[in-house]
Design a protein around this motif. Structure first.
Motif, PDB file in Angstrom:
ATOM      1  N   THR A 301       0.843  -1.196   0.000  1.00  0.00           N
ATOM      2  CA  THR A 301       0.000   0.000   0.000  1.00  0.00           C
ATOM      3  C   THR A 301       0.878   1.245   0.000  1.00  0.00           C
ATOM      4  O   THR A 301       1.730   1.412   0.875  1.00  0.00           O
ATOM      5  CB  THR A 301      -0.929   0.045   1.228  1.00  0.00           C
ATOM      6  OG1 THR A 301      -1.694  -1.157   1.294  1.00  0.00           O
ATOM      7  CG2 THR A 301      -1.875   1.230   1.127  1.00  0.00           C
ATOM      8  N   TRP A 362      -2.603   1.484 -16.567  1.00  0.00           N
ATOM      9  CA  TRP A 362      -3.754   1.874 -15.753  1.00  0.00           C
ATOM     10  C   TRP A 362      -4.997   2.063 -16.612  1.00  0.00           C
ATOM     11  O   TRP A 362      -4.942   2.652 -17.693  1.00  0.00           O
ATOM     12  CB  TRP A 362      -3.463   3.158 -14.991  1.00  0.00           C
ATOM     13  CG  TRP A 362      -2.485   2.963 -13.874  1.00  0.00           C
ATOM     14  CD1 TRP A 362      -1.145   3.210 -13.901  1.00  0.00           C
ATOM     15  CD2 TRP A 362      -2.789   2.462 -12.575  1.00  0.00           C
ATOM     16  NE1 TRP A 362      -0.583   2.895 -12.690  1.00  0.00           N
ATOM     17  CE2 TRP A 362      -1.567   2.431 -11.852  1.00  0.00           C
ATOM     18  CE3 TRP A 362      -3.948   2.038 -11.942  1.00  0.00           C
ATOM     19  CZ2 TRP A 362      -1.488   1.997 -10.540  1.00  0.00           C
ATOM     20  CZ3 TRP A 362      -3.880   1.605 -10.631  1.00  0.00           C
ATOM     21  CH2 TRP A 362      -2.672   1.587  -9.945  1.00  0.00           C
ATOM     22  N   TYR A 419      -7.656   0.888 -12.136  1.00  0.00           N
ATOM     23  CA  TYR A 419      -6.989  -0.377 -11.822  1.00  0.00           C
ATOM     24  C   TYR A 419      -6.002  -0.696 -12.928  1.00  0.00           C
ATOM     25  O   TYR A 419      -6.068  -0.130 -14.039  1.00  0.00           O
ATOM     26  CB  TYR A 419      -8.005  -1.507 -11.643  1.00  0.00           C
ATOM     27  CG  TYR A 419      -8.670  -1.951 -12.927  1.00  0.00           C
ATOM     28  CD1 TYR A 419      -8.169  -3.030 -13.667  1.00  0.00           C
ATOM     29  CD2 TYR A 419      -9.804  -1.297 -13.412  1.00  0.00           C
ATOM     30  CE1 TYR A 419      -8.774  -3.431 -14.843  1.00  0.00           C
ATOM     31  CE2 TYR A 419     -10.419  -1.690 -14.572  1.00  0.00           C
ATOM     32  CZ  TYR A 419      -9.903  -2.762 -15.296  1.00  0.00           C
ATOM     33  OH  TYR A 419     -10.500  -3.158 -16.471  1.00  0.00           O
ATOM     34  N   ALA A 427      -3.282  -3.998  -9.424  1.00  0.00           N
ATOM     35  CA  ALA A 427      -3.236  -2.810  -8.574  1.00  0.00           C
ATOM     36  C   ALA A 427      -4.526  -2.016  -8.717  1.00  0.00           C
ATOM     37  O   ALA A 427      -5.176  -2.044  -9.770  1.00  0.00           O
ATOM     38  CB  ALA A 427      -2.028  -1.938  -8.931  1.00  0.00           C
ATOM     39  N   ARG A 429      -6.244   2.000  -7.469  1.00  0.00           N
ATOM     40  CA  ARG A 429      -5.962   3.312  -6.895  1.00  0.00           C
ATOM     41  C   ARG A 429      -7.286   4.016  -6.629  1.00  0.00           C
ATOM     42  O   ARG A 429      -8.243   3.887  -7.391  1.00  0.00           O
ATOM     43  CB  ARG A 429      -5.094   4.151  -7.826  1.00  0.00           C
ATOM     44  CG  ARG A 429      -5.783   4.560  -9.110  1.00  0.00           C
ATOM     45  CD  ARG A 429      -4.859   5.304 -10.048  1.00  0.00           C
ATOM     46  NE  ARG A 429      -5.572   5.753 -11.241  1.00  0.00           N
ATOM     47  CZ  ARG A 429      -4.972   6.192 -12.352  1.00  0.00           C
ATOM     48  NH1 ARG A 429      -3.644   6.205 -12.416  1.00  0.00           N
ATOM     49  NH2 ARG A 429      -5.697   6.589 -13.384  1.00  0.00           N
ATOM     50  N   ARG A 435      -4.934   9.916  -0.888  1.00  0.00           N
ATOM     51  CA  ARG A 435      -4.805   8.970  -1.991  1.00  0.00           C
ATOM     52  C   ARG A 435      -4.095   7.696  -1.543  1.00  0.00           C
ATOM     53  O   ARG A 435      -3.281   7.717  -0.625  1.00  0.00           O
ATOM     54  CB  ARG A 435      -4.018   9.611  -3.137  1.00  0.00           C
ATOM     55  CG  ARG A 435      -4.621  10.908  -3.635  1.00  0.00           C
ATOM     56  CD  ARG A 435      -3.719  11.582  -4.648  1.00  0.00           C
ATOM     57  NE  ARG A 435      -4.292  12.845  -5.111  1.00  0.00           N
ATOM     58  CZ  ARG A 435      -3.683  13.668  -5.959  1.00  0.00           C
ATOM     59  NH1 ARG A 435      -2.472  13.375  -6.425  1.00  0.00           N
ATOM     60  NH2 ARG A 435      -4.279  14.790  -6.338  1.00  0.00           N
ATOM     61  N   TYR A 436      -4.417   6.623  -2.223  1.00  0.00           N
ATOM     62  CA  TYR A 436      -3.683   5.381  -1.971  1.00  0.00           C
ATOM     63  C   TYR A 436      -3.653   4.532  -3.226  1.00  0.00           C
ATOM     64  O   TYR A 436      -4.534   4.608  -4.084  1.00  0.00           O
ATOM     65  CB  TYR A 436      -4.284   4.605  -0.789  1.00  0.00           C
ATOM     66  CG  TYR A 436      -5.602   3.920  -1.058  1.00  0.00           C
ATOM     67  CD1 TYR A 436      -5.649   2.644  -1.645  1.00  0.00           C
ATOM     68  CD2 TYR A 436      -6.808   4.523  -0.725  1.00  0.00           C
ATOM     69  CE1 TYR A 436      -6.857   2.012  -1.880  1.00  0.00           C
ATOM     70  CE2 TYR A 436      -8.011   3.896  -0.954  1.00  0.00           C
ATOM     71  CZ  TYR A 436      -8.037   2.641  -1.531  1.00  0.00           C
ATOM     72  OH  TYR A 436      -9.230   2.010  -1.775  1.00  0.00           O
ATOM     73  N   TRP A 437      -2.588   3.755  -3.325  1.00  0.00           N
ATOM     74  CA  TRP A 437      -2.416   2.728  -4.350  1.00  0.00           C
ATOM     75  C   TRP A 437      -2.218   1.402  -3.613  1.00  0.00           C
ATOM     76  O   TRP A 437      -1.359   1.318  -2.731  1.00  0.00           O
ATOM     77  CB  TRP A 437      -1.191   2.988  -5.223  1.00  0.00           C
ATOM     78  CG  TRP A 437      -1.217   4.251  -6.014  1.00  0.00           C
ATOM     79  CD1 TRP A 437      -1.484   4.386  -7.336  1.00  0.00           C
ATOM     80  CD2 TRP A 437      -0.908   5.576  -5.539  1.00  0.00           C
ATOM     81  NE1 TRP A 437      -1.388   5.693  -7.718  1.00  0.00           N
ATOM     82  CE2 TRP A 437      -1.036   6.449  -6.637  1.00  0.00           C
ATOM     83  CE3 TRP A 437      -0.567   6.099  -4.301  1.00  0.00           C
ATOM     84  CZ2 TRP A 437      -0.812   7.817  -6.528  1.00  0.00           C
ATOM     85  CZ3 TRP A 437      -0.352   7.464  -4.175  1.00  0.00           C
ATOM     86  CH2 TRP A 437      -0.473   8.309  -5.284  1.00  0.00           C
TER      87      TRP A 437
END
Length: 506
Positions: A301, A362, A419, A427, A429, A435-437
């Motif tokens: 993460t 992405w 994604y 992955a 996001r 924000r997070y990935w």
């Protein structure tokens, strides 16, 4: 300590059959066992002594402390451990005896912990954890520091790949300077959490705190404050500025407390790599040292908040098998508590060399899903207006000003949602303000699930859930929301076919 399982006994039969020299814990280990048991009673006991109403009969509960002392001494005299060829042998008990054999290959995480008291006596607590459960396989309170580090090295050598057993050189991957640790405290909310936890503890422990005490404190505080400022004859603007200054002062005090806590917990943080194991060491007064195999990392993460972006920093966290997420921060959960984006990307590239994190394809979600993110705010705003109307009348309509901001925020979140998937990694996001990935190797996925709410069925969408071992309940989920149903089914079938061809890796 729980009784040994049959498979553990068979796996470690070779170690148990050999003569194993019994070793005692440190002579002062009984003191640390006693302190561990008294931790949950020390705050109520101090409150009883200093804030009690004079009824000393309540101190008869201290008899229980004497019982705990006897229990701690009993544990010291009946606890033994030894090192065999293939595993660790632990003996405990006198009347009800227990023999536990822990194969080295089963031990995944090794934690060495030192509090201030540990450091004064030159000792450490050792926790040996497996991938199977929440409780440690063995917990030794306490060993000499040299013996604890020697045991950690022994587990690393005998529990890893034989081809890597002779490799001793440790490479440093990340060190945090004191300035970086202070930045970590600046972006965290540790001070606010600590103050909230302290107030909750006091409310549970102090008699009548929920009744007269807060009211009395508020009355005295307001009287003192107005007594100090009434001589200045401030107007409405002056009082408004004073209120703003008070808020700024409280916020600055909480941030200062957060920075102090960050120094105590993360001072001297260093992430190093030795063979196929990662070791993290940190702490100013108390020291934590945790070792875990790289293959035990299940998911990753990347996070950044508003202050992170202002300071050009991110946080890199991981989910590992075998650690308890509620265990006082002792499990290895953060590879980089704070670091520049390029440093975080470099760590990912080094530890996942085949994943090509920086070149993931992405896929954005339809921007029209923003109203799905905006929809939950409507009933809460209406409820707030309804409740406030009975207190302030028509002024409650000002709460409706939240809706334009909520719509703007939902549109921004929808633009960032997406994604990505390649031959090694999947992955997702999310987030805009924060924000997070989140990503995981395909080999680490364990469960795939498609869920549809009534609104999903109406809109022709679905949510794809991706589960791994060791996922924490408090972290962001690994999921793809608002996918068109046909796209969700295609992605599900692709992942299922990929998993069917791969052996599950822990």
């Amino acid at each position: 300590m729980s009784a040994p399982a049959h498979d553990d006994a068979r796996a470690g039969a070779g170690a148990a059959a050999e003569p194993v020299a019994d070793r005692r814990l440190h002579p002062m280990s009984w003191l640390f066992v006693l302190v561990q048991h008294l931790r949950q009673y020390i705050v109520p006991l101090l409150i009883l002594i200093f804030l009690g109403r004079g009824d000393r009969n309540e101190l008869y509960s201290l008899i229980g402390v004497g019982v705990l002392v006897l229990f701690s001494l009993w544990r010291y005299f009946t606890y033994r451990y030894g090192v065999g060829a293939n595993g660790l042998v632990v003996r405990s008990g006198l009347l009800n005896r227990s023999l536990r054999v822990i194969p080295f290959v089963r031990i995944q995480n090794v934690g060495v912990h030192q509090t201030v008291l540990h450091r004064l006596f030159g000792v450490a607590e050792v926790r040996l954890e497996s991938a199977g459960g929440k409780e440690p396989e063995a917990q030794m309170r306490v060993l000499k520091l040299a013996d604890a580090l020697a045991l950690e090295t022994l587990v690393r050598r005998r529990g890893g790949d034989p081809a890597q057993a002779a490799e001793e050189r440790a490479d440093s991957l990340l060190r945090l300077s004191p300035a970086e640790v202070l930045r970590l405290g600046l972006v965290s909310n540790g001070g606010l959490i600590l103050v909230g936890a302290g107030l909750a503890a006091i409310m549970q422990s102090v008699p009548d705190f929920n009744g007269r005490v807060p009211e009395r404190m508020l009355r005295v505080g307001v009287r003192w404050l107005f007594g100090r400022v009434e001589g200045y004859h401030l107007d409405a603007a002056g009082y408004a500025l004073l209120a703003v200054a008070g808020i700024v002062f409280v916020a600055a005090a909480l941030k200062g407390l957060s920075m102090t806590l960050a120094l105590l917990r993360y001072y001297g943080f260093e992430l190093s790599e030795q063979g196929r194991r990662l070791t993290a060491e940190r702490g100013l007064l108390a020291r934590w040292r945790t070792t875990v195999p790289r293959r035990r990392i299940q998911a990753w993460t990347l996070e950044e908040g508003v202050l992170h972006r202002l300071l050009r920093r991110r946080r890199l966290a991981v989910d590992t098998v075998g650690g308890d997420e509620h265990e006082d921060g002792r499990a290895l959960k953060e590879l980089a508590p704070i670091a520049a984006p390029a440093v975080c990307d470099g760590l990912i590239a080094h530890l996942l060399p085949h994943a090509r994190w920086d070149a993931l394809p992405w896929q954005a979600l339809p921007k029209a899903v923003w109203w799905r993110l905006f929809l939950p705010d409507l009933p809460w705003t209406a409820l707030a207006v309804f409740i406030a109307y009975w207190q302030v009348g028509e002024w409650s309509l000002l709460a409706l000003l939240w809706l334009p901001w909520s719509a703007f925020k939902a549109q921004r979140r929808a633009r960032r949602m997406g994604y990505a998937m390649d031959a090694e990694l999947i992955a997702v996001r999310e987030g805009w303000w924060r924000r997070y990935w989140r990503f995981a190797e395909l080999d680490k996925l364990q469960v795939l699930q498609i869920t549809r709410s009534p609104l999903d069925r109406r809109c022709g969408t679905a949510t794809l859930w991706l589960d791994t071992a060791g996922a924490g309940a408090l972290g962001p989920p690994l999921r793809i929301r608002f996918l068109p149903l046909d796209e969700a089914q295609r992605l599900y079938e692709r992942l299922a076919a990929s998993l069917a061809k791969r052996p599950l890796r822990w």
